[in-house]
Design a protein around this motif. Structure first.
Motif, PDB file in Angstrom:
ATOM      1  N   THR A 336      -0.555   2.992   6.438  1.00  0.00           N
ATOM      2  CA  THR A 336       0.174   1.716   6.641  1.00  0.00           C
ATOM      3  C   THR A 336      -0.822   0.561   6.719  1.00  0.00           C
ATOM      4  OG1 THR A 336       0.102   1.892   9.054  1.00  0.00           O
ATOM      5  CG2 THR A 336       2.022   2.852   7.946  1.00  0.00           C
ATOM      6  N   GLY A 337      -0.327  -0.622   6.385  1.00  0.00           N
ATOM      7  CA  GLY A 337      -1.131  -1.838   6.534  1.00  0.00           C
ATOM      8  C   GLY A 337      -2.366  -1.864   5.660  1.00  0.00           C
ATOM      9  N   VAL A 338      -2.288  -1.256   4.473  1.00  0.00           N
ATOM     10  CA  VAL A 338      -3.439  -1.270   3.560  1.00  0.00           C
ATOM     11  C   VAL A 338      -3.381  -2.560   2.724  1.00  0.00           C
ATOM     12  CG1 VAL A 338      -4.506  -0.134   1.569  1.00  0.00           C
ATOM     13  CG2 VAL A 338      -3.585   1.243   3.448  1.00  0.00           C
ATOM     14  N   ALA A 339      -4.417  -3.344   2.820  1.00  0.00           N
ATOM     15  CA  ALA A 339      -4.452  -4.610   2.068  1.00  0.00           C
ATOM     16  C   ALA A 339      -4.856  -4.332   0.625  1.00  0.00           C
ATOM     17  CB  ALA A 339      -5.459  -5.550   2.705  1.00  0.00           C
ATOM     18  N   SER A 340      -4.438  -5.206  -0.271  1.00  0.00           N
ATOM     19  CA  SER A 340      -4.909  -5.061  -1.651  1.00  0.00           C
ATOM     20  C   SER A 340      -5.025  -6.430  -2.305  1.00  0.00           C
ATOM     21  CB  SER A 340      -3.975  -4.165  -2.460  1.00  0.00           C
ATOM     22  OG  SER A 340      -2.739  -4.805  -2.633  1.00  0.00           O
ATOM     23  N   ALA A 341      -5.714  -6.444  -3.430  1.00  0.00           N
ATOM     24  CA  ALA A 341      -5.936  -7.712  -4.123  1.00  0.00           C
ATOM     25  C   ALA A 341      -5.719  -7.513  -5.608  1.00  0.00           C
ATOM     26  CB  ALA A 341      -7.359  -8.190  -3.877  1.00  0.00           C
ATOM     27  N   VAL A 342      -5.398  -8.606  -6.269  1.00  0.00           N
ATOM     28  CA  VAL A 342      -5.313  -8.598  -7.728  1.00  0.00           C
ATOM     29  C   VAL A 342      -6.286  -9.678  -8.191  1.00  0.00           C
ATOM     30  CG1 VAL A 342      -3.802  -8.792  -9.724  1.00  0.00           C
ATOM     31  CG2 VAL A 342      -2.871  -7.986  -7.548  1.00  0.00           C
ATOM     32  N   PHE A 343      -7.257  -9.262  -9.008  1.00  0.00           N
ATOM     33  CA  PHE A 343      -8.305 -10.209  -9.396  1.00  0.00           C
ATOM     34  C   PHE A 343      -7.930 -10.937 -10.677  1.00  0.00           C
ATOM     35  CE2 PHE A 343     -10.182  -7.104  -6.590  1.00  0.00           C
ATOM     36  CZ  PHE A 343     -10.835  -7.915  -5.675  1.00  0.00           C
ATOM     37  N   CYS A 344      -6.718 -11.496 -10.663  1.00  0.00           N
ATOM     38  CA  CYS A 344      -6.297 -12.336 -11.785  1.00  0.00           C
ATOM     39  C   CYS A 344      -6.748 -13.756 -11.466  1.00  0.00           C
ATOM     40  CB  CYS A 344      -4.790 -12.248 -11.968  1.00  0.00           C
ATOM     41  SG  CYS A 344      -3.887 -12.398 -10.425  1.00  0.00           S
ATOM     42  N   GLN A 345      -6.310 -14.707 -12.278  1.00  0.00           N
ATOM     43  CA  GLN A 345      -6.766 -16.087 -12.063  1.00  0.00           C
ATOM     44  C   GLN A 345      -5.574 -17.025 -11.990  1.00  0.00           C
ATOM     45  OE1 GLN A 345     -10.088 -16.822 -14.751  1.00  0.00           O
ATOM     46  NE2 GLN A 345     -10.564 -14.663 -14.634  1.00  0.00           N
ATOM     47  N   PRO A 346      -5.220 -17.580 -10.830  1.00  0.00           N
ATOM     48  CA  PRO A 346      -5.866 -17.393  -9.529  1.00  0.00           C
ATOM     49  C   PRO A 346      -5.540 -16.020  -8.958  1.00  0.00           C
ATOM     50  CG  PRO A 346      -3.909 -18.754  -9.284  1.00  0.00           C
ATOM     51  CD  PRO A 346      -4.069 -18.523 -10.748  1.00  0.00           C
ATOM     52  N   PRO A 347      -6.409 -15.526  -8.067  1.00  0.00           N
ATOM     53  CA  PRO A 347      -6.211 -14.165  -7.560  1.00  0.00           C
ATOM     54  C   PRO A 347      -5.127 -14.077  -6.483  1.00  0.00           C
ATOM     55  CG  PRO A 347      -8.183 -15.106  -6.608  1.00  0.00           C
ATOM     56  CD  PRO A 347      -7.661 -16.134  -7.571  1.00  0.00           C
ATOM     57  N   VAL A 348      -4.756 -12.828  -6.185  1.00  0.00           N
ATOM     58  CA  VAL A 348      -3.718 -12.544  -5.202  1.00  0.00           C
ATOM     59  C   VAL A 348      -4.309 -11.637  -4.123  1.00  0.00           C
ATOM     60  CG1 VAL A 348      -1.549 -11.251  -4.885  1.00  0.00           C
ATOM     61  CG2 VAL A 348      -1.832 -12.741  -6.879  1.00  0.00           C
ATOM     62  N   GLY A 349      -3.878 -11.861  -2.895  1.00  0.00           N
ATOM     63  CA  GLY A 349      -4.244 -10.950  -1.808  1.00  0.00           C
ATOM     64  C   GLY A 349      -2.993 -10.686  -0.992  1.00  0.00           C
ATOM     65  N   THR A 350      -2.839  -9.469  -0.528  1.00  0.00           N
ATOM     66  CA  THR A 350      -1.599  -9.156   0.173  1.00  0.00           C
ATOM     67  C   THR A 350      -1.803  -8.019   1.168  1.00  0.00           C
ATOM     68  OG1 THR A 350       0.675  -8.422  -0.167  1.00  0.00           O
ATOM     69  CG2 THR A 350      -0.877  -7.689  -1.798  1.00  0.00           C
ATOM     70  N   VAL A 351      -1.114  -8.106   2.300  1.00  0.00           N
ATOM     71  CA  VAL A 351      -1.106  -6.988   3.247  1.00  0.00           C
ATOM     72  C   VAL A 351       0.211  -6.995   4.011  1.00  0.00           C
ATOM     73  CG1 VAL A 351      -2.328  -8.276   5.100  1.00  0.00           C
ATOM     74  CG2 VAL A 351      -2.397  -5.787   5.066  1.00  0.00           C
ATOM     75  N   GLY A 352       0.739  -5.814   4.231  1.00  0.00           N
ATOM     76  CA  GLY A 352       1.983  -5.694   4.998  1.00  0.00           C
ATOM     77  C   GLY A 352       3.210  -5.801   4.121  1.00  0.00           C
ATOM     78  N   CYS A 353       4.355  -6.059   4.791  1.00  0.00           N
ATOM     79  CA  CYS A 353       5.650  -6.053   4.085  1.00  0.00           C
ATOM     80  C   CYS A 353       5.842  -7.274   3.213  1.00  0.00           C
ATOM     81  CB  CYS A 353       6.783  -6.107   5.105  1.00  0.00           C
ATOM     82  SG  CYS A 353       6.903  -4.707   6.175  1.00  0.00           S
ATOM     83  N   THR A 354       6.554  -7.079   2.118  1.00  0.00           N
ATOM     84  CA  THR A 354       7.070  -8.233   1.371  1.00  0.00           C
ATOM     85  C   THR A 354       8.253  -8.773   2.181  1.00  0.00           C
ATOM     86  OG1 THR A 354       8.710  -6.940   0.175  1.00  0.00           O
ATOM     87  CG2 THR A 354       6.518  -7.081  -0.822  1.00  0.00           C
ATOM     88  N   GLU A 355       8.744  -9.951   1.790  1.00  0.00           N
ATOM     89  CA  GLU A 355       9.866 -10.524   2.545  1.00  0.00           C
ATOM     90  C   GLU A 355      11.086  -9.592   2.466  1.00  0.00           C
ATOM     91  OE1 GLU A 355      10.747 -14.641   1.684  1.00  0.00           O
ATOM     92  OE2 GLU A 355      12.735 -14.466   2.609  1.00  0.00           O
ATOM     93  N   ASN A 356      11.365  -9.065   1.284  1.00  0.00           N
ATOM     94  CA  ASN A 356      12.533  -8.179   1.141  1.00  0.00           C
ATOM     95  C   ASN A 356      12.394  -6.918   1.988  1.00  0.00           C
ATOM     96  OD1 ASN A 356      13.811  -9.901  -0.541  1.00  0.00           O
ATOM     97  ND2 ASN A 356      13.302  -8.821  -2.442  1.00  0.00           N
ATOM     98  N   GLN A 357      11.205  -6.316   1.953  1.00  0.00           N
ATOM     99  CA  GLN A 357      10.984  -5.105   2.770  1.00  0.00           C
ATOM    100  C   GLN A 357      11.162  -5.430   4.248  1.00  0.00           C
ATOM    101  OE1 GLN A 357       6.961  -4.245   1.636  1.00  0.00           O
ATOM    102  NE2 GLN A 357       7.549  -2.851  -0.005  1.00  0.00           N
ATOM    103  N   ALA A 358      10.632  -6.583   4.659  1.00  0.00           N
ATOM    104  CA  ALA A 358      10.708  -6.967   6.073  1.00  0.00           C
ATOM    105  C   ALA A 358      12.172  -7.135   6.494  1.00  0.00           C
ATOM    106  CB  ALA A 358       9.926  -8.255   6.311  1.00  0.00           C
TER     107      ALA A 358
END
Ligand code: FAD
Length: 470
Positions: A336-358
Motif C-alpha cells: 500500500t501507499g507505493v508512489a510512482s512517477a511518469v517521466f513524460c513532459q510535464p511529468p506526473v507523480g502520484t501516491v495513494g488513492c485517486t479521487e474515485n477510489q477514495a
C-alpha cells in the motif's frame, strides 16, 4: 555434506532477483543466480535507466527555448541521436559491470544462460543441472504485441530505446505510462508523434484530473492524440514507410510504430506449471503475501508476479524474502501507499488513492486542487501549467492521496509519499511551513476545498425544489 548445491537458486538477474540474491548472500546463504541476457534486467537495460537518460536528453530542447526569456541567446541547437545512443550505451555497459561486481561481492555465483525448472529443487541452465533447497523465480516480463498482419514491422519499448535512427514520424499505440514517456522523448527530439489511444485520455488508472490535464499538455506540445483508434494492419512500403490501416478505414503513414500496449510475465517455457506452480489467467506466478508460490519451496518476486510492476517494489519484495528465509526475520512487503512517477513532459507523480477510489472506499472526501502557471514560465513564456491535488478523508482529516502533474512532480511526490505513509492529516499539512518560492509549497498552502460535485448537485436540486414547493 549439504543435500543441495545451493541454499537458493534465483532465475533472472533483474531488480528483484539481484536484490534477493545479494541480501541472502550477505546472510551467509549459498546462492546462485542465472541470467540469459544482460545483468541488471529490464530496469537497467530496457526500462527506467535508459528511458530516463533519453528523457534528460530530450528535455534540453525545452531548456534551450526557455533560456531566451531569461536573456540568453542560444544559437540554433543541433541534436545527434547517435551520440546520445553511444553515451547511453556506455553507461549501460558500466552498470552491467557494476551489477556483476555487486553479485560477486555478495558471494553470489552468476551462471549465464537460460534457466528452466526441472523439478522443485532443480534448475537446468545450458544443459547443466543445479540443485537448491529453495528456488526463486524473478524472470520479469516482456512487451505484449497483438497478432495483427504486419506486426513484425512494429517495435516495442525495447527497440525504441536503441533505434539506429531517429524516426521522422512515429506512431505510438497505447496511452499508458510507457506510451506517454516515449511520446515526450521523441516529440522533444523532433519527431512528429501521433498517439493512438483506446479511450479519450491517456494514463488509464490514474486520477481523472491528472489524466485530463496531461492529455491537454501533450496536445499543447504538438503530440497528435487520436482517441479510439485501433490498427488493423501494418504494411511496409519499398521506401521503408509504414502504412497503418485503422479499423475505421483510415491510412496513417509513419516511419516507425511503437506498441506500448502492456507487458506479459515471463513464465512461458520455464517449466513452472509442470512442477505444480500455479499461474493466473495472464500467465503471472500466483504468490501469497510471503511471495511463496503453490509449491512450498518455490518463490517469485517482481514483474513475473504482476503485483505492482515497479523496480523499487521488485527490490523490496526480493529483500523481504531474503529477510524471511535467511535472517530469521519474517518480513512481508506492504504493497500500500507505493508512489510512482511518469517521466513524460510535464511529468506526473502520484501516491495513494485517486479521487474515485477514495470516494468508493472512504465515502465523503474533501478535494483540494491547485492549478497554476509555474513561476519559471512567467519569463520563459512557455504555455505549460502545473496541477496539484490532495484528497482528504472528511471524517478523520487523513490524507488519502497526493497527485501532481508539472515540473519536478516525481521529486516532490517522493516527500509526500513519506508523509502519506506516516498517516499525515490535512491539519498537519496546514501546520507545515512552505519553502518559498517553490511549486512544492502548494501542497502545504491549499485552503479552499473544491465544491463536492454531489453536494453541489443536491444543493442545486434543493434550490429548484423550493419554488415548486410553494
Ligand atoms: P526484470 O528486471 O525484468 O528482470 C528479469 C530478468 O530475468 C531479466 O534480466 C531477464 O533477462 C531474465 N530472465 C527471464 N527469463 C529467464 C530465464 N528463463 N533464465 C534466465 N534469465 C531469465 N519501473 C520503475 O520503478 N520506474 C520506472 O521509471 C520504470 N520505467 C520503465 C520503463 C520501461 C520502458 C519499462 C519496460 C519498464 C519500466 N519500469 C520502471 C518497470 C521496471 O523495469 C520493472 O518493474 C522491473 O525491472 C522489474 O524487475 P524484475 O526483477 O521483476 O524483472
Amino acid at each position: 555434506m549439504p543435500q543441495y548445491d545451493f541454499d537458493l537458486f534465483t532465475i533472472g538477474a533483474g531488480s528483484g532477483g539481484v536484490a534477493a540474491s545479494r541480501r541472502a548472500g550477505s546472510y551467509g546463504a549459498r546462492v546462485a543466480i542465472c541470467e540469459d541476457s544482460r545483468i541488471g534486467g529490464t530496469c537497467v537495460h530496457r526500462g527506467c535507466v535508459p528511458k530516463k537518460l533519453l528523457v534528460y536528453g530530450a528535455h534540453f530542447h525545452a531548456d534551450f527555448e526557455d533560456a531566451a526569456g531569461y536573456g540568453w541567446s542560444v544559437p540554433e541547437p543541433t541534436f545527434d541521436w547517435t551520440k546520445l545512443q553511444a553515451a547511453k550505451n556506455k553507461e549501460l555497459d558500466r552498470l552491467d559491470g557494476v551489477y556483476r561486481r555487486l553479485l560477486r561481492d555478495s558471494g553470489v555465483q552468476l551462471i549465464e544462460g537460460r534457466g528452466r525448472v526441472v523439478d522443485a529443487h532443480t534448475v537446468e541452465v545450458g544443459g547443466k543441472r543445479y540443485t537448491a533447497e529453495r528456488l526463486l523465480v524473478a524472470t520479469g516480463s516482456h512487451p505484449f504485441l497483438p497478432e495483427i498482419p504486419g506486426i513484425e514491422h512494429a517495435i516495442t519499448s525495447d527497440g525504441a530505446l536503441s533505434l539506429p535512427e531517429l524516426p521522422r514520424r512515429l506512431a505510438i499505440v497505447g496511452g499508458g505510462y510507457i506510451g506517454v514517456e516515449f511520446a515526450g522523448i521523441f516529440n522533444a527530439l523532433g519527431a512528429k508523434v501521433m498517439m493512438l489511444l483506446r479511450g479519450e485520455t491517456v494514463l488509464r488508472g490514474f486520477d481523472n484530473d491528472i489524466r485530463g490535464m496531461l492529455t491537454q499538455e501533450l496536445r499543447k506540445k504538438g503530440i497528435d492524440l487520436r482517441p479510439e483508434t485501433f490498427i488493423r494492419d501494418i504494411e511496409k512500403r519499398p521506401d521503408g514507410t509504414l502504412s497503418l490501416l485503422t479499423r475505421m478505414g483510415d491510412t496513417l503513414e509513419v516511419d516507425a510504430v511503437l506498441y506500448a500496449t502492456g507487458r506479459v510475465p515471463n513464465t512461458k517455457g520455464l517449466g513452472l506449471e509442470e512442477v505444480g506452480v500455479r499461474l493466473n489467467e495472464r500467465g503471472a506466478v500466483q504468490v501469497d503475501e510471503w511471495s511463496r508460490t503453490s509449491v512450498e519451496n518455490i518463490y517469485a518476486v517482481g514483474d513475473v508476479t504482476d503485483r505492482i510492476n515497479l523496480t523499487p517494489v521488485a527490490i523490496a519484495e526480493g529483500r523481504a524474502l531474503a529477510e524471511t528465509l535467511f535472517h530469521d526475520n519474517p518480513t512481508k512487503f506492504d504493497h500500500t501507499g507505493v508512489a510512482s512517477a511518469v517521466f513524460c513532459q510535464p511529468p506526473v507523480g502520484t501516491v495513494g488513492c485517486t479521487e474515485n477510489q477514495a470516494r468508493e472506499r472512504y465515502g465523503q472526501v474533501d478535494v483540494y486542487v491547485s492549478n497554476f502557471r509555474p513561476m519559471k514560465h512567467t519569463l520563459s513564456g512557455r504555455d505549460e501549467r502545473t496541477m496539484m491535488k490532495v484528497i482528504v478523508e472528511r471524517a478523520s482529516g487523513r490524507v488519502l492521496g497526493f497527485h501532481m502533474v508539472g515540473a519536478d512532480a516525481p521529486e516532490i511526490i517522493q516527500g509526500m509519499a513519506v508523509a502519506l505513509k506516516c498517516g499525515v492529516t490535512k491539519k498537519q499539512l496546514d501546520a507545515t511551513v512552505g519553502i518559498h518560492p517553490t511549486a512544492a509549497e502548494e501542497f502545504v498552502t491549499m485552503r479552499d476545498k473544491r465544491p463536492d460535485p454531489e453536494e453541489a448537485a443536491a444543493q442545486e436540486r434543493g434550490r429548484d425544489a423550493v419554488p415548486h414547493a410553494h
